[in-house]
Design a protein around this motif. Structure first.
Motif, mmCIF file in Angstrom:
data_model
loop_
_atom_site.group_PDB
_atom_site.id
_atom_site.type_symbol
_atom_site.label_atom_id
_atom_site.label_comp_id
_atom_site.label_asym_id
_atom_site.label_seq_id
_atom_site.Cartn_x
_atom_site.Cartn_y
_atom_site.Cartn_z
ATOM 1 N N ALA A 1 -1.340 5.099 -8.768
ATOM 2 C CA ALA A 1 -1.945 4.225 -7.758
ATOM 3 C C ALA A 1 -2.014 4.963 -6.423
ATOM 4 O O ALA A 1 -1.356 5.981 -6.225
ATOM 5 N N TYR A 2 -2.796 4.434 -5.517
ATOM 6 C CA TYR A 2 -2.941 5.001 -4.179
ATOM 7 C C TYR A 2 -2.901 3.856 -3.170
ATOM 8 O O TYR A 2 -2.903 2.687 -3.550
ATOM 9 N N PHE A 3 -2.829 4.199 -1.877
ATOM 10 C CA PHE A 3 -2.579 3.213 -0.828
ATOM 11 C C PHE A 3 -3.559 2.037 -0.873
ATOM 12 O O PHE A 3 -3.145 0.881 -0.890
ATOM 13 N N VAL A 4 -4.837 2.319 -0.894
ATOM 14 C CA VAL A 4 -5.833 1.244 -0.856
ATOM 15 C C VAL A 4 -5.734 0.372 -2.106
ATOM 16 O O VAL A 4 -5.818 -0.851 -2.019
ATOM 17 N N LEU A 5 -5.524 0.976 -3.259
ATOM 18 C CA LEU A 5 -5.374 0.202 -4.489
ATOM 19 C C LEU A 5 -4.153 -0.715 -4.400
ATOM 20 O O LEU A 5 -4.205 -1.876 -4.807
ATOM 21 N N GLY A 6 -3.049 -0.227 -3.842
ATOM 22 C CA GLY A 6 -1.856 -1.049 -3.684
ATOM 23 C C GLY A 6 -2.085 -2.225 -2.758
ATOM 24 O O GLY A 6 -1.662 -3.352 -3.044
ATOM 25 N N ALA A 7 -2.769 -1.985 -1.643
ATOM 26 C CA ALA A 7 -3.046 -3.065 -0.691
ATOM 27 C C ALA A 7 -4.011 -4.081 -1.292
ATOM 28 O O ALA A 7 -3.802 -5.295 -1.185
ATOM 29 N N VAL A 8 -5.050 -3.601 -1.953
ATOM 30 C CA VAL A 8 -6.024 -4.508 -2.562
ATOM 31 C C VAL A 8 -5.385 -5.274 -3.720
ATOM 32 O O VAL A 8 -5.690 -6.448 -3.937
ATOM 33 N N GLY B 1 0.817 -1.211 0.000
ATOM 34 C CA GLY B 1 0.000 0.000 0.000
ATOM 35 C C GLY B 1 0.850 1.260 0.000
ATOM 36 O O GLY B 1 0.614 2.195 -0.762
ATOM 37 N N ALA B 2 1.876 1.274 0.856
ATOM 38 C CA ALA B 2 2.715 2.474 0.969
ATOM 39 C C ALA B 2 3.592 2.678 -0.255
ATOM 40 O O ALA B 2 3.770 3.807 -0.718
ATOM 41 N N THR B 3 4.144 1.609 -0.805
ATOM 42 C CA THR B 3 5.042 1.780 -1.952
ATOM 43 C C THR B 3 4.265 2.032 -3.241
ATOM 44 O O THR B 3 4.639 2.909 -4.022
ATOM 45 N N LEU B 4 3.184 1.287 -3.465
ATOM 46 C CA LEU B 4 2.392 1.545 -4.668
ATOM 47 C C LEU B 4 1.619 2.849 -4.560
ATOM 48 O O LEU B 4 1.310 3.480 -5.565
ATOM 49 N N GLY B 5 1.318 3.267 -3.350
ATOM 50 C CA GLY B 5 0.624 4.534 -3.138
ATOM 51 C C GLY B 5 1.552 5.733 -3.083
ATOM 52 O O GLY B 5 1.106 6.864 -2.924
ATOM 53 N N SER B 6 2.838 5.503 -3.233
ATOM 54 C CA SER B 6 3.805 6.607 -3.210
ATOM 55 C C SER B 6 3.732 7.389 -4.522
ATOM 56 O O SER B 6 3.110 6.942 -5.486
ATOM 57 N N PRO B 7 4.381 8.534 -4.587
ATOM 58 C CA PRO B 7 4.351 9.317 -5.838
ATOM 59 C C PRO B 7 4.880 8.568 -7.056
ATOM 60 O O PRO B 7 4.485 8.858 -8.180
ATOM 61 N N ARG B 8 5.757 7.588 -6.863
ATOM 62 C CA ARG B 8 6.300 6.836 -8.005
ATOM 63 C C ARG B 8 5.425 5.655 -8.408
ATOM 64 O O ARG B 8 5.686 5.007 -9.408
ATOM 65 N N SER B 9 4.384 5.360 -7.631
ATOM 66 C CA SER B 9 3.447 4.260 -7.918
ATOM 67 C C SER B 9 4.175 2.956 -8.211
ATOM 68 O O SER B 9 3.855 2.257 -9.171
ATOM 69 N N ALA B 10 5.154 2.636 -7.383
ATOM 70 C CA ALA B 10 5.942 1.431 -7.616
ATOM 71 C C ALA B 10 6.506 0.917 -6.303
ATOM 72 O O ALA B 10 6.890 1.690 -5.429
ATOM 73 N N THR B 11 6.559 -0.417 -6.192
ATOM 74 C CA THR B 11 7.243 -1.016 -5.055
ATOM 75 C C THR B 11 8.748 -0.832 -5.255
ATOM 76 O O THR B 11 9.188 -0.406 -6.323
ATOM 77 N N LEU C 1 -8.790 -5.280 -11.183
ATOM 78 C CA LEU C 1 -8.677 -4.020 -10.457
ATOM 79 C C LEU C 1 -8.559 -2.794 -11.358
ATOM 80 O O LEU C 1 -8.570 -1.675 -10.861
ATOM 81 N N GLY C 2 -8.419 -2.992 -12.645
ATOM 82 C CA GLY C 2 -8.316 -1.854 -13.552
ATOM 83 C C GLY C 2 -6.968 -1.166 -13.495
ATOM 84 O O GLY C 2 -6.884 0.056 -13.572
ATOM 85 N N THR C 3 -5.906 -1.949 -13.346
ATOM 86 C CA THR C 3 -4.563 -1.376 -13.301
ATOM 87 C C THR C 3 -3.739 -1.884 -14.479
ATOM 88 O O THR C 3 -4.093 -2.873 -15.119
ATOM 89 N N GLU D 1 6.213 0.950 -13.180
ATOM 90 C CA GLU D 1 5.262 1.659 -12.325
ATOM 91 C C GLU D 1 3.860 1.136 -12.612
ATOM 92 O O GLU D 1 3.595 0.608 -13.680
ATOM 93 N N MET D 2 2.985 1.275 -11.628
ATOM 94 C CA MET D 2 1.607 0.839 -11.785
ATOM 95 C C MET D 2 0.713 2.060 -11.912
ATOM 96 O O MET D 2 0.862 3.023 -11.157
ATOM 97 N N ARG D 3 -0.205 2.008 -12.854
ATOM 98 C CA ARG D 3 -1.169 3.075 -13.076
ATOM 99 C C ARG D 3 -2.561 2.461 -13.195
ATOM 100 O O ARG D 3 -2.711 1.276 -13.473
ATOM 101 N N THR D 4 -3.579 3.283 -13.011
ATOM 102 C CA THR D 4 -4.922 2.823 -13.308
ATOM 103 C C THR D 4 -5.064 2.773 -14.821
ATOM 104 O O THR D 4 -4.268 3.370 -15.547
ATOM 105 N N TRP D 5 -6.055 2.076 -15.324
ATOM 106 C CA TRP D 5 -6.192 1.921 -16.769
ATOM 107 C C TRP D 5 -6.402 3.250 -17.470
ATOM 108 O O TRP D 5 -6.122 3.389 -18.647
ATOM 109 N N TYR D 6 -6.878 4.256 -16.749
ATOM 110 C CA TYR D 6 -7.087 5.563 -17.361
ATOM 111 C C TYR D 6 -5.934 6.527 -17.088
ATOM 112 O O TYR D 6 -6.008 7.697 -17.422
ATOM 113 N N GLY D 7 -4.830 6.046 -16.484
ATOM 114 C CA GLY D 7 -3.613 6.829 -16.367
ATOM 115 C C GLY D 7 -3.314 7.462 -15.028
ATOM 116 O O GLY D 7 -2.254 8.050 -14.852
ATOM 117 N N ALA D 8 -4.197 7.357 -14.065
ATOM 118 C CA ALA D 8 -3.960 7.958 -12.753
ATOM 119 C C ALA D 8 -2.953 7.122 -11.964
ATOM 120 O O ALA D 8 -2.860 5.912 -12.147
#
Length: 172
Positions: free
Chosen positions: A107-114, A79-89, A148-150, A98-105
């Motif tokens: 990642a955030y903490f909850v998305l990383g944990a889930v 959650g913390a690493t994927l939710g960081s500004p770099r969106s990457a563990t 998850l749409g990532t 890096e991980m992004r949502t399918w529409y380009g945003a």
């Protein structure tokens, strides 16, 4: 109620450099992250063992805390690493992913944990064969990415180097 449907941000036809070599790099990143998660768990197990010896066996009762603490640690890590500004563990950063949502945003903490939960549940329930899904889609998304749409892509630095055709980039 109107629904705002966003288009896919990453097109593998127009931007193949975003997806080049991602699958192999994801495997190496997973191994790096697995080791980084395992090190504190192993150290905690060794501490509990030593504490159990010192307390003449009473400390061994702490071993029941190890499995839930491992799950909590892994969820916080992802959650913390994927939710960081770099969106990457950390493993993904080493491998320039890096991980992004399918529409380009990002990642955030909850998305990383889930993302971690859905990965482990899908692997446990459906066997590692679910990883074969990546070979049948252009964006090389795994089953849990689709659910998850990532999407996992090369970071901007690696994509720029691949775009310019620098053959020495990422050879190591």
């Amino acid at each position: 109620m109107p629904i705002d449907i966003k288009p896919h941000a990453y097109d593998p036809i127009r931007n193949p450099e975003l997806f080049e070599g991602v699958l192999a790099r994801r495997i190496v990143a997973f191994v790096i992250d697995f080791v980084l998660i395992a090190i504190p768990v192993v150290l905690a197990a060794m501490f509990i063992f030593a504490f159990g010896l010192v307390t003449l066996g009473l400390g061994f009762a702490l071993y029941w805390l190890l499995p839930p603490a491992t799950v909590v640690w892994a969820l916080i890590y992802f959650g913390a690493t994927l939710g960081s500004p770099r969106s990457a563990t950390i493993g993904m950063r080493v491998m320039n992913l890096e991980m992004r949502t399918w529409y380009g945003a990002p990642a955030y903490f909850v998305l990383g944990a889930v993302h971690a939960i859905v990965f482990w549940v899908s692997i446990s329930a459906l066997t590692p064969f679910i990883l074969l899904v990546a070979f049948f889609n252009d964006r090389r998304r795994l089953l849990h990415d689709i659910v998850l749409g990532t999407v996992v892509i090369n970071n901007s630095e690696r994509a720029a180097m691949l775009r310019t055709g620098n053959p020495g980039y990422g050879a190591a």
